[in-house]
Motif scaffolding. Structure first.
Motif, PDB file in Angstrom:
ATOM      1  N   HIS A 178      41.531  44.427  36.842  1.00 34.27           N
ATOM      2  CA  HIS A 178      41.394  45.812  36.391  1.00 34.27           C
ATOM      3  C   HIS A 178      42.455  46.138  35.332  1.00 34.27           C
ATOM      4  O   HIS A 178      42.167  46.823  34.355  1.00 34.27           O
ATOM      5  N   TYR A 189      34.343  47.077  36.021  1.00 36.66           N
ATOM      6  CA  TYR A 189      35.376  47.641  36.903  1.00 36.66           C
ATOM      7  C   TYR A 189      35.654  49.114  36.610  1.00 36.66           C
ATOM      8  O   TYR A 189      36.733  49.623  36.939  1.00 36.66           O
ATOM      9  N   ALA A 222      36.817  51.424  39.559  1.00 29.17           N
ATOM     10  CA  ALA A 222      38.156  51.049  40.015  1.00 29.17           C
ATOM     11  C   ALA A 222      39.202  51.408  38.964  1.00 29.17           C
ATOM     12  O   ALA A 222      40.326  51.838  39.303  1.00 29.17           O
TER      13      ALA A 222
END
Length: 401
Positions: free
Chosen positions: A348, A370, A373
């Motif tokens: 991330h 991602y 996140a």
């Protein structure tokens, strides 16, 4: 006022290079070492360009003017004189000349490069390689010939440039080998006999110094755009050029996303940056000042056409007392180091830094990878930064969720 021979001959070097204009875009550049170069400044397809017209006294005033008249005629006919010169040079050199092959390689690769990177590659070869071996048939260039040229860069102490040029030469020879133009690559293995470049460490404060930095940004008298730029750099840790070139249409403040177009990214891939509540507030506060201009961080001198200077944020850090301690690139190092130490998923973090995996086996590029996140991580990072301002920079031992 037009130049004359007397003025040209009497022009003395100064501490910095300076120009003597003759009109119609022609000027004489007087360098610090006393050399005098004719240059022609012109616009083509809305881009400002400069073309060499020779060196005085080898090229006299009348000859320089004649060349400019020819170049202006090409422009009037819709042709770029710089490109026409390159075409003529390529024909003269021959199809198998190193420079000809190099430019074919550049044309192939430029689809994957940003415009600025493409220009950087061309300039590095034009300044360091083409004058030496550009005209030579690529099949005749031996390892010894190539290393002799590269040693000239090494002798200047330009080790970072040496590494870049060596790698680019290697790629050109690989291209030539794949296309059956050479049987072996003379650049292969040269890294073993040339000095290596030690990567530059960008100055960055440690996490305990973060409250001092935030206080300085918030309290020091700065231009609104510069202050906002530093805040965005701290909260999003994007590169200087990505921030300064940001335009209002790239932002969706309702969804909290900043979409940086591919042509502005280092790897020429569109990049999505999640925006924390803090960044959205910074942008909304700035909108009344620059919202009617294209650039978010518009220049105070030419706000309609350009952003603030590439060193605006760096020099602001200097004025605030962080010279030698912090750079804009240092925001990236600070955030990456801290988030890794706090236990956030490295994938991330790398995605947020736009560090892309070049291994095509892993699948197609996914600009939104991602994203949920990263949304969470970026809001938590912004909250962490705000807490640091209150002196609550306390290491977190548990892994971030």
């Amino acid at each position: 006022m037009k130049l004359n021979i007397s003025t040209i001959r009497s022009a003395k070097p100064k501490a910095k290079p300076y120009k003597l204009s003759d009109g119609k875009g022609l000027f004489l550049l007087v360098n610090k070492n006393g050399s005098k170069w004719w240059r022609f400044s012109y616009r083509f397809n809305n881009k400002q360009k400069t073309l060499s017209m020779g060196v005085f006294p080898d090229t006299g005033l009348a000859e320089a003017r004649r060349k400019v008249d020819q170049a202006r005629q090409l422009i009037a006919d819709g042709k770029d004189p710089a490109e026409k010169r390159k075409e003529a040079k390529a024909k003269k050199m021959g199809a198998d000349a190193f420079e000809t092959i190099a430019r074919k390689w550049i044309n192939t690769q430029s689809n994957e490069w940003s415009e600025s990177h493409t220009k950087s590659v061309i300039v590095s070869l034009e300044q360091n390689i083409f004058p030496q071996i550009g005209h030579e048939p690529i099949k005749d260039i031996t390892p010894l010939r190539l290393i002799t040229v590269l040693r000239q860069i090494e002798s200047r102490g330009s080790l970072e440039m040496l590494k870049k040029v060596r790698q680019r030469c290697n790629a050109i020879f690989v291209y030539a080998k794949i296309h059956g133009l050479i049987e072996s690559n003379p650049a292969e293995g040269l890294s073993q006999v040339l000095q290596s470049h030690k990567p530059k460490n960008y100055n960055s404060i440690n996490i305990k110094e973060l409250p001092e930095l935030i206080t300085a940004i918030n309290s020091y008298p700065l231009e609104p755009t510069t202050k906002a730029g530093l805040q965005v750099a701290l909260y999003t840790f994007q590169r200087t050029n990505e921030i300064r070139g940001a335009q209002w249409h790239e932002f969706d403040l309702d969804t909290g996303l900043w979409t940086i177009p591919a042509e502005r990214m280092k790897m020429k891939r569109e990049h999505i940056v999640p925006l924390s509540k803090q960044v959205i507030k910074v942008l909304k506060d700035l909108y009344p000042i620059t919202g009617h201009y294209p650039f978010v961080f518009a220049s105070s001198h030419k706000p309609q056409t350009q952003p603030f200077s590439e060193n605006a944020m760096l020099y602001a850090l200097y004025r605030m007392g962080f010279h030698g301690r912090m750079t804009v690139h240092g925001f990236r190092h600070l955030a990456s180091t801290t988030l890794n130490e706090l236990g956030y998923d490295g994938r991330h973090i790398e995605k947020q830094l736009s560090h892309e995996d070049k291994n095509a086996v892993r699948g197609a590029y996914n600009k939104a990878e991602y994203l949920p996140a990263r949304n969470k991580m970026m809001q938590e990072w912004a909250d962490f930064v705000d807490n640091a301002h209150t002196g609550k920079v306390i290491p977190i031992n548990s892994k971030a969720n």
